[in-house]
Design an enzyme around this catalytic site. Structure first.
Site, PDB file in Angstrom:
ATOM      1  CB  CYS A 169      -0.984  -0.105   1.222  1.00 32.65           C
ATOM      2  SG  CYS A 169      -2.127   1.441   1.362  1.00 32.65           S
ATOM      3  N   PRO A 170       0.886   2.170  -1.170  1.00 32.27           N
ATOM      4  CG  PRO A 170       0.175   3.107  -2.924  1.00 32.27           C
ATOM      5  CD  PRO A 170      -0.099   1.851  -2.388  1.00 32.27           C
TER       6      PRO A 170
END
Length: 374
Positions: A169-170
């Site tokens: 997840c950025p």
């Protein structure tokens, strides 16, 4: 296949160490940009809600206190969960899964695919793994040089294999995996509640400001002011709530409403999807490609019932379900399999239960416990 077992990442000619180091630090800094964006949005929302709405706009003292107390409770839980998701201690794969130098040399020197498969099978025969590749062989990562535990996958962004990897997840600059999946779920849940609370409490004032603006436009005050003429109605509105300096904060309130609405829609869909995954004991990767067992692909291969699946992530103690402290069962390596008929239950399934050791079994109510190839 032998050549594919090696990591062939070779720097191009003339690629100096300084350039490589500079690129590495630039990439690390860039990966924090989404997190900083979230922090900036939350910081601005604090100003818009606490200062502009609660202090300058809400007139009732009791309502101010209620809004501020509820807002700060949600904010604390939201930020706490977000912090734990970002900085969770993601532990590496145990050393027993890594191939020793001698085994690696044998693997690289093997001439055929069957020979390589035999080497991996012999090395992994004492490891608690039940999943396989599409071809039926042991899941092996040629970058990390290890046999993959069940539900573990290689993250190309983190450049490592991760236990029970869900996705990278950025927005948290981290892999969502076994060690922080509960924190990620709480982060989504509290962020959704935070947005819904801001949106619902800003809605009455958004409607009020919209009606004021429509009255202002209906009276053509903007045109009259441009022409240098004024009417009593326009002067009353300019001198009243619509024109006071304090009412400039209404733009923050209106913008906060729309930002909260936008995030609530996206968070609601994402949170609902992950609730579905928790109920079926799947990861995002497993939802797109079912885990492969000796008997074939099975999308419900790790599901042990909705309630037990929930407790596998959140633990046994209801008092800690909504608190971002680690209570998930197991070690991220061994997972209980669905119970089979006693006549057909495999010895491997029994051995996997025994590997929990002295820990309470996942669903024992008497005690709580704390891509390169799919």
């Amino acid at each position: 296949m032998a050549s594919s077992m090696q990591n062939n990442r070779v720097s191009p000619p003339g690629y100096c160490v300084c350039c490589r180091t500079c690129n590495m630090w630039c990439w690390r800094a860039f990966k924090w940009f989404p997190v900083l964006l979230i922090v900036c949005i939350v910081t601005w929302s604090y100003y818009a809600y606490v200062i502009q709405l609660c202090i300058f706009t809400v007139e009732s003292t009791i309502l101010k206190c209620v809004y501020l107390v509820l807002y700060h409770i949600l904010l604390i839980m939201f930020v706490w969960s977000y912090w734990r998701t970002i900085f969770a201690d993601v532990k590496p794969i145990p050393e027993k899964y890594k191939l020793p130098e001698a085994e690696l040399e044998k693997l690289l020197s093997a001439d055929t695919e069957d020979a390589q498969r035999t080497i991996l099978e012999n090395f992994a025969k004492d490891l608690p793994i039940v999943t396989r590749t599409m071809s039926g062989s042991v899941r092996y990562c040629n970058r990390c040089v290890l046999v993959k535990p069940d539900r573990a996958h290689h993250c190309s962004i983190c450049s490592r294999c991760v236990l029970k990897m869900d996705h990278h997840c950025p927005w948290v600059n981290n892999c969502v995996c076994f060690h922080n999946y509960k924190f990620f779920m709480l982060f989504l849940g509290y962020a959704l509640l935070y947005c819904l609370f801001v949106m619902s409490t800003c809605l009455p004032y958004f409607i009020k400001f919209w009606k004021m603006y429509q009255e202002y436009k209906h009276a053509h005050c903007d045109r009259l002011i441009d022409n240098g003429t004024y009417t009593k109605q326009c002067m009353d509105m300019i001198d009243g709530d619509f024109g006071t300096s304090a009412s400039a904060g209404r733009y923050h309130i209106v913008f906060a409403f729309f930002v909260a609405l936008m995030f609530a829609i996206s968070l609601g869909s994402l949170f609902g999807y992950h609730c579905y995954l928790v109920a079926h004991n799947r990861t995002t990767l497993e939802a797109f490609r079912a885990p492969m067992f000796r008997g074939g692909a099975d999308k419900n291969g790790f599901s042990v019932g909705v309630y037990n699946n929930f407790k596998e992530v959140f633990g046994n103690s209801p008092n800690l379900w909504m608190v971002p402290v680690f209570t998930s069962f197991g070690d991220g390596i061994v997972y209980p399999l669905p119970r089979q008929d006693e006549d057909t239950e495999s010895l491997l399934s029994s051995e996997r239960w025994e590997r929990w050791g002295e820990r309470a079994r996942p669903f024992d109510e008497r005690e709580s416990s704390s891509f390169d190839e799919l």
